[in-house]
Design a protein around this motif. Structure first.
Motif, short mmCIF file in Angstrom:
data_model
loop_
_atom_site.label_atom_id
_atom_site.label_comp_id
_atom_site.label_asym_id
_atom_site.label_seq_id
_atom_site.Cartn_x
_atom_site.Cartn_y
_atom_site.Cartn_z
N GLY A 285 0.81 -1.22 0.00
CA GLY A 285 0.00 0.00 0.00
C GLY A 285 0.84 1.26 0.00
O GLY A 285 0.52 2.25 -0.66
N ILE A 286 1.94 1.24 0.74
CA ILE A 286 2.85 2.39 0.75
C ILE A 286 3.43 2.61 -0.64
O ILE A 286 3.46 3.72 -1.15
N LYS A 287 3.90 1.53 -1.26
CA LYS A 287 4.46 1.63 -2.60
C LYS A 287 3.39 2.08 -3.60
O LYS A 287 3.66 2.92 -4.47
N TYR A 288 2.20 1.55 -3.46
CA TYR A 288 1.11 1.90 -4.37
C TYR A 288 0.78 3.39 -4.26
O TYR A 288 0.57 4.06 -5.28
N SER A 289 0.74 3.91 -3.05
CA SER A 289 0.42 5.33 -2.88
C SER A 289 1.53 6.21 -3.48
O SER A 289 1.24 7.26 -4.03
N ALA A 290 2.76 5.76 -3.38
CA ALA A 290 3.88 6.54 -3.93
C ALA A 290 3.83 6.59 -5.45
O ALA A 290 4.19 7.60 -6.05
N ILE B 43 -1.05 11.43 -5.73
CA ILE B 43 -0.30 12.65 -5.51
C ILE B 43 -0.48 13.07 -4.06
O ILE B 43 -1.59 13.05 -3.52
N LEU B 44 0.63 13.43 -3.43
CA LEU B 44 0.61 13.85 -2.04
C LEU B 44 -0.41 14.97 -1.85
O LEU B 44 -0.45 15.93 -2.60
N GLY B 45 -1.27 14.80 -0.85
CA GLY B 45 -2.27 15.82 -0.54
C GLY B 45 -3.64 15.56 -1.13
O GLY B 45 -4.60 16.24 -0.77
N THR B 46 -3.76 14.56 -2.00
CA THR B 46 -5.06 14.26 -2.60
C THR B 46 -5.84 13.30 -1.69
O THR B 46 -5.27 12.63 -0.83
N THR B 47 -7.14 13.24 -1.93
CA THR B 47 -7.98 12.33 -1.16
C THR B 47 -7.55 10.88 -1.35
O THR B 47 -7.52 10.10 -0.40
N LYS B 48 -7.22 10.53 -2.59
CA LYS B 48 -6.77 9.16 -2.89
C LYS B 48 -5.52 8.80 -2.08
O LYS B 48 -5.43 7.71 -1.52
N PHE B 49 -4.59 9.73 -1.99
CA PHE B 49 -3.36 9.50 -1.24
C PHE B 49 -3.68 9.22 0.23
O PHE B 49 -3.20 8.25 0.81
#
Length: 113
Positions: free
Chosen positions: A20-25, A29-35
């Motif tokens: 999940g950490i790798k997927y978010s990276a 984008i940092l700061g988005t709801t998806k992140f």
């Protein structure tokens, strides 16, 4: 036997947490709801995995619990294969999993408790 299962569940959740950490990276984008959603789910998986690790360590030597947790590598690799279509040499991959499982067995038999 159920304490081995607790360790295995902890390993699965840890593997999913790390993926999940790798997927978010890679996919948000940092700061988005998806992140924040992905990071929140990843943190929740980490938190729940610690509960299972704790339950396992109450009855198993920490060495055994830790060896089983190292199998989380398999989970994160399988997630990468499924999500990112990572190419692997299947024979070597399965051979490596076999060696990991043999290693867990040998270490489990070597610890006297």
């Amino acid at each position: 036997m159920k304490y081995y299962l607790y360790s295995a569940i902890g390993a699965i959740l840890t593997g999913l947490h790390l993926f999940g950490i790798k997927y978010s990276a890679k996919n948000s984008i940092l700061g988005t709801t998806k992140f924040y959603l992905i990071i929140g789910i990843s943190f929740f998986l980490w938190l729940i995995s610690r509960v299972f690790i704790y339950l396992s360590s109450l009855h198993l030597p920490i060495t055994i619990t830790h060896m089983i947790l190292n199998l989380s590598i398999i989970i994160s690799t399988l997630c990468s294969i499924l999500v990112y279509k990572t190419k692997v040499k299947l024979f070597l991959f399965l051979f490596g999993i076999l060696f990991m499982l043999i290693g867990v067995y040998i270490i489990e038999k070597s610890v006297l408790y």
